[in-house]
Write a protein that holds these residues in place. Sequence first.
Motif, mmCIF file in Angstrom:
data_model
loop_
_atom_site.group_PDB
_atom_site.id
_atom_site.type_symbol
_atom_site.label_atom_id
_atom_site.label_comp_id
_atom_site.label_asym_id
_atom_site.label_seq_id
_atom_site.Cartn_x
_atom_site.Cartn_y
_atom_site.Cartn_z
ATOM 1 N N VAL A 24 35.128 20.141 -12.013
ATOM 2 C CA VAL A 24 36.518 19.755 -11.747
ATOM 3 C C VAL A 24 36.743 19.799 -10.238
ATOM 4 O O VAL A 24 36.029 20.498 -9.506
ATOM 5 C CB VAL A 24 37.489 20.700 -12.491
ATOM 6 N N ASP A 25 37.723 19.033 -9.761
ATOM 7 C CA ASP A 25 38.080 19.062 -8.342
ATOM 8 C C ASP A 25 39.344 19.875 -8.150
ATOM 9 O O ASP A 25 40.206 19.922 -9.024
ATOM 10 C CB ASP A 25 38.324 17.646 -7.815
ATOM 11 N N CYS A 26 39.431 20.533 -6.971
ATOM 12 C CA CYS A 26 40.637 21.308 -6.707
ATOM 13 C C CYS A 26 41.034 21.163 -5.248
ATOM 14 O O CYS A 26 40.260 20.669 -4.425
ATOM 15 C CB CYS A 26 40.418 22.771 -7.059
ATOM 16 N N VAL A 27 42.233 21.614 -4.912
ATOM 17 C CA VAL A 27 42.760 21.499 -3.551
ATOM 18 C C VAL A 27 43.025 22.909 -3.025
ATOM 19 O O VAL A 27 43.664 23.714 -3.696
ATOM 20 C CB VAL A 27 44.071 20.683 -3.547
ATOM 21 N N VAL A 28 42.506 23.188 -1.797
ATOM 22 C CA VAL A 28 42.674 24.529 -1.251
ATOM 23 C C VAL A 28 44.145 24.771 -0.901
ATOM 24 O O VAL A 28 44.787 23.930 -0.293
ATOM 25 C CB VAL A 28 41.801 24.710 0.002
ATOM 26 N N ASP A 29 44.652 25.930 -1.321
ATOM 27 C CA ASP A 29 46.038 26.286 -1.009
ATOM 28 C C ASP A 29 46.056 27.275 0.168
ATOM 29 O O ASP A 29 46.498 26.941 1.259
ATOM 30 C CB ASP A 29 46.693 26.896 -2.246
ATOM 31 N N THR A 30 45.546 28.476 -0.068
ATOM 32 C CA THR A 30 45.449 29.454 1.032
ATOM 33 C C THR A 30 44.111 30.173 0.916
ATOM 34 O O THR A 30 43.559 30.292 -0.171
ATOM 35 C CB THR A 30 46.557 30.530 0.955
ATOM 36 N N THR A 31 43.616 30.683 2.039
ATOM 37 C CA THR A 31 42.381 31.460 2.000
ATOM 38 C C THR A 31 42.584 32.786 2.724
ATOM 39 O O THR A 31 43.381 32.881 3.660
ATOM 40 C CB THR A 31 41.205 30.718 2.676
ATOM 41 N N TYR A 32 41.898 33.814 2.250
ATOM 42 C CA TYR A 32 41.910 35.121 2.895
ATOM 43 C C TYR A 32 40.488 35.474 3.244
ATOM 44 O O TYR A 32 39.636 35.555 2.357
ATOM 45 C CB TYR A 32 42.493 36.186 1.957
#
Lengths: 352, 279
Positions: free
Chosen positions: A290-298
């Motif tokens: 599946v494809d996804c979209v990055v929201d936030t990263t830590y």
Amino acid sequence: MKITLSHITKQFAQTTAVSDFTAEIESGHLIALLGPSGCGKSTMLNMISGILPVTSGQILFDDNDVTDLSANRRGVGLVFQNYALYPHMTVMQNICFPLELQKVAKAERMERAMAMAKLVHVEELIDRKPSQLSGGQQQRVAIARALVKNPNVLLLDEPLSNLDARLRIEMREEIRRIQQETKITTIFVTHDQEEAMSISDKIVLMKLGVLQQMDVPQNLYDSPANCFVADFLGNPPINKTTGVVKDGGIQLDNGPLVHDDRFTNLKDGQRVTLSIRAEAATVTNENGNVDCVVDTTYIMGKESLAYVKLGDQRIRIYIPADHEFGEGSTLHLKLGKRGVFVFDETSGDRLI
Amino acid sequence: MQTKHKVNISISTIVIYVLLSLGALVMVFPFYWMITGAFKTAVQIQMFPPLWIPTSFALDNFQTALSMAPFATYFMNSVIAMIGCVSCCSFTTILGAFAFSRLDFPGKNIVFGLLLGLMMVPFEMIVITNYRTIIDLGVYNTIFALIVPFTSSIFYMYILKGFFDSVPTSLYYAAKIDGCSDWKYLWKVMVPLAKPSLVTIILLNAIATWNSFLWPMLAVSDPSVRTLPFGLYAFVSEGGAHTELMMAASTMIVVPMIILFMFARKQIVNGVARGGLKG
Ligand SMILES: Nc1ncnc2c1ncn2[C@@H]1O[C@H](COP(=O)(O)OP(=O)(O)OP(=O)(O)O)[C@@H](O)[C@H]1O
Ligand SMILES: [Mg+2]
């Protein structure tokens, strides 16, 4: 001593604290009784110890039916959450008390109590009163008092909940050590999953008085019986997405279609919960599931914890720290063999 | 500023102490008058203005009083009655308080409510019932008549139940797990824990029994079973008004209680302050 619990039910006025609980606990095992607050753990323990009568069901110690035996005749040791030491007695007198009631001769009594005090490392405190001890010391005295009469069964009700983080770890290892040394069948109540995982032979997970699953810790994690078990274990908590089965994949609500060979046997049109552990999804360059979209990263050093969006639904995954993924970039995700589960949305039953 | 503040405190302290001293004087004076009176002669005690300090400390009055009435017997009777009442009453109080606090039996709350209601009936009202009881038991005019009506006390039971209720339930269960029966739990755990409350109850009970007057006067008539307060009264009415002898006799009655009080002062004060007991 083997403990057999068959169809145990406990009914208080309106609430059913434990319902139709059936389990078998092997001799010499340490069992962690795990579950959220109010799920009936203490009630279960109190029924095994004989403090509370059962509403229906049967409790066997080995082959003896002890259901109707009163607490003072069952020969179990119980460590209370608040230790319940006798405040007017010294540590030594506290540990001796069960032996005194058994009319053990004084010399032998002192000897056995002293041996116990040494086992739990309180031999230097034997002349103090409980009020002059720290929480951890009181707990050890409580364990010594429970063990001194050589009980067949040792029950511990959240004995570590009042201790600081370091002492907790120290004490749980000590409990494990003592249990292995004495080979007593032990039931240990906790609502700390890490505690349960780290010291037990098997975990019993309860919810609202109902047994959810009983298995070795790794199996509970790798192969949960239902959605609740999957939710309860794991840190960070498992990702939950909802959707409907379509064309051999799962069409997420307001999101993309997730393909996987494993999903082909699901019934078209069924509403399901797709649960994915954070470590089960990896970023890939090829065609993923599946494809996804990055929201936030830590950034977490070795790797980054990222919140990514599958349409409207957000999940947590780990991504390698050396990858530069800006907010809004698209990733291909591959789902691993372990840590991906499909549950029926309404019943929570495991489908895959 | 600061010195002034200090002065204020000391003035108010002085006022408080002066008032307290006056209060103490008022309380102590009757005792002083009684004890000094015991050493005066028949003439001295009637003098006006009063003779503040007795001229001699001879024990004549005590001897005379002792020879005129069997105070030693009265004393023994008082001691027996006191020990009988206090031991029976403590025993029933402990058992009752435990039952109401820890055991489950049908109608427990109703029974306890009824008992509390009975506490409102003053002793004077049930004197006649008690009188009939001792007559029917055939113990009228014996030492048992002084003990039987006081073998239980709802009030002390209520106080002790309050304490028992405050002992955590987990201690009860812990004792059960350790192999304790209810009976052993009561005597090995509850009673030792309740020691301060129990000592207070026992002391108050002992003082009340020692000083009781009305009931002994009704329940016994024979001099051989009289207790001290009643004996003293009889001594006055039978022997004519010899004030100085009366003072000597009173002194002898009060002294044991004063000694008891001096030894157990802290316990009594604590108990009364904590439980708001009546004396
Ligand atoms: N004496 C009682 N009377 C009525 N209901 C009770 C009684 N004891 C427990 N319960 C109820 O039974 C249920 C289970 O309680 P229990 O104490 O066994 O929970 P627990 O799993 O030990 O929780 P915790 O982790 O908070 O200790 C709860 O809903 C509780 O309210
Ligand atoms: Mg509990």
